[in-house]
Design an enzyme around this catalytic site. Sequence first.
Site, PDB file in Angstrom:
ATOM      1  N   TYR A   4       0.856  -1.180   0.000  1.00  0.00           N
ATOM      2  CA  TYR A   4       0.000   0.000   0.000  1.00  0.00           C
ATOM      3  C   TYR A   4       0.896   1.236   0.000  1.00  0.00           C
ATOM      4  O   TYR A   4       1.217   1.805   1.052  1.00  0.00           O
ATOM      5  CB  TYR A   4      -0.902   0.023   1.233  1.00  0.00           C
ATOM      6  CG  TYR A   4      -2.001  -1.017   1.275  1.00  0.00           C
ATOM      7  CD1 TYR A   4      -2.333  -1.770   0.165  1.00  0.00           C
ATOM      8  CD2 TYR A   4      -2.725  -1.234   2.454  1.00  0.00           C
ATOM      9  CE1 TYR A   4      -3.346  -2.717   0.211  1.00  0.00           C
ATOM     10  CE2 TYR A   4      -3.743  -2.174   2.506  1.00  0.00           C
ATOM     11  CZ  TYR A   4      -4.048  -2.918   1.391  1.00  0.00           C
ATOM     12  OH  TYR A   4      -5.042  -3.855   1.443  1.00  0.00           O
ATOM     13  N   PHE A  29     -14.337  -3.549   0.964  1.00  0.00           N
ATOM     14  CA  PHE A  29     -15.233  -2.902  -0.003  1.00  0.00           C
ATOM     15  C   PHE A  29     -16.704  -3.038   0.398  1.00  0.00           C
ATOM     16  O   PHE A  29     -17.590  -2.979  -0.459  1.00  0.00           O
ATOM     17  CB  PHE A  29     -15.032  -3.464  -1.421  1.00  0.00           C
ATOM     18  CG  PHE A  29     -13.730  -3.083  -2.068  1.00  0.00           C
ATOM     19  CD1 PHE A  29     -13.033  -1.967  -1.643  1.00  0.00           C
ATOM     20  CD2 PHE A  29     -13.211  -3.829  -3.104  1.00  0.00           C
ATOM     21  CE1 PHE A  29     -11.823  -1.606  -2.227  1.00  0.00           C
ATOM     22  CE2 PHE A  29     -12.004  -3.483  -3.710  1.00  0.00           C
ATOM     23  CZ  PHE A  29     -11.315  -2.360  -3.261  1.00  0.00           C
ATOM     24  N   PRO A  77     -18.951  -0.976   1.807  1.00  0.00           N
ATOM     25  CA  PRO A  77     -19.899   0.067   1.418  1.00  0.00           C
ATOM     26  C   PRO A  77     -19.846   0.442  -0.055  1.00  0.00           C
ATOM     27  O   PRO A  77     -20.580   1.321  -0.496  1.00  0.00           O
ATOM     28  CB  PRO A  77     -19.480   1.260   2.284  1.00  0.00           C
ATOM     29  CG  PRO A  77     -18.068   1.018   2.655  1.00  0.00           C
ATOM     30  CD  PRO A  77     -17.754  -0.418   2.441  1.00  0.00           C
ATOM     31  N   PRO A 124     -24.994   0.606 -10.198  1.00  0.00           N
ATOM     32  CA  PRO A 124     -25.835   1.715  -9.732  1.00  0.00           C
ATOM     33  C   PRO A 124     -26.403   1.401  -8.354  1.00  0.00           C
ATOM     34  O   PRO A 124     -26.827   0.276  -8.094  1.00  0.00           O
ATOM     35  CB  PRO A 124     -26.937   1.799 -10.791  1.00  0.00           C
ATOM     36  CG  PRO A 124     -26.979   0.441 -11.417  1.00  0.00           C
ATOM     37  CD  PRO A 124     -25.572  -0.074 -11.388  1.00  0.00           C
TER      38      PRO A 124
END
Length: 290
Positions: free
Chosen positions: A66, A214, A216, A222
Site C-alpha cells: 500500500y 469494499f 460500502p 448503480p
Amino acid sequence: MTTTREIPSSAFLLGGDLPVARMGFGAMRLPAREIAGPTNDPEKSAAVLRRAVELGVNHIDTAWFYFHGGLSANGLIRRVLHPYSEDLVLAAKVGPVRHPDGSWGAPAGPRELVAGVQRTLRELGRDRLDLVYLRLHEDDDDTVAERFGALAALREEGLIRHLGLSNTTTGQLARAQRIAPVAAVQNMYGLLHRQNPDVLDACTGQGIAFVPFFSPETLGRPEPSEPLARIAARHGVTTAQVKLAWTMARSPVVLPIPGTSSVAHVEENIAAADLLLDPEDLAALDALSA
C-alpha cells in the site's frame, strides 16, 4: 500512543485472544484516494489515522504494497501511532508482488512471502505481527500448502501471532487449516456484492473472524434507490452507513475495515457500528439482488 483505551464489551476476540472493536480501519487509501490518482497530503492522511484511533478503532489492516509515490501506509502508521498502544492490533497482507514503480508482478513464492513479512516488520517497527494474511486467487489451489506453510513456519518462529487468508474459498480454507490455525478470513463482501457466502458461513460456524473489504462500495453498480435510500433517511444516516450496518448484522464474526482518506468519512464509517437496523430493514435489504 502508549495508553490502553477501553474496548467495548461487544468486542470480538480475534484469534481467541485479541479483543478488537468490530469496526476497524483499512489503510489502503491512506497513500492515495485512488490507485491511479495523485498522492495524498501526508498530513491529511495522518489526521485520518489519528482520528480513527481516537474514536476507538484498535484493528488496522495494512500491507507493505500500500504505497503511492513516496507515501506508504506502513510509514504513516508508524509515524502516527508508534510507540503503539498495547491494545492495537495490526493486520498485514502478503502475497502480491509490487515493484517500486507501482507495477505488479507475479504472486509471491515462499521466499518472497518471508521477505514481505520481514519488510512489514521493519516498516512498522515491530518484532511480531499480530495477524498476517496470505492473499490468494481462485486458481491458487495447488500452491496454498507451500505458501501458507512458509507463513506457518514464521508463526512457529514467533514472528507472527495469528494467520489469515484473503480472497479465499472454503476449499482453500480447509487446505490451510490442515497446516496451521486460521484466525481470520478477508474477502470482498457487502450488500451489493455477496460473493462466496459459504465462506462467511464457514467462518461463522468456526468462530473465525470474517473481515469484509469494499463493504460500502457499489463497485461500478448503480446504487438502488429503494429500499436503501428510504432506510437511510428514516434513520438519519447515509446509505454507506446502512450498508456497513447490514454487513455487521450478517454475523457476529464480521469485522468491517472500511478505508478512507477523509476525516469526515472515517467518523461516518465508525458511527455505523452503532446503527441498529430493525428486522424489517434487514429483510428489505436482504431481498436486494446481489
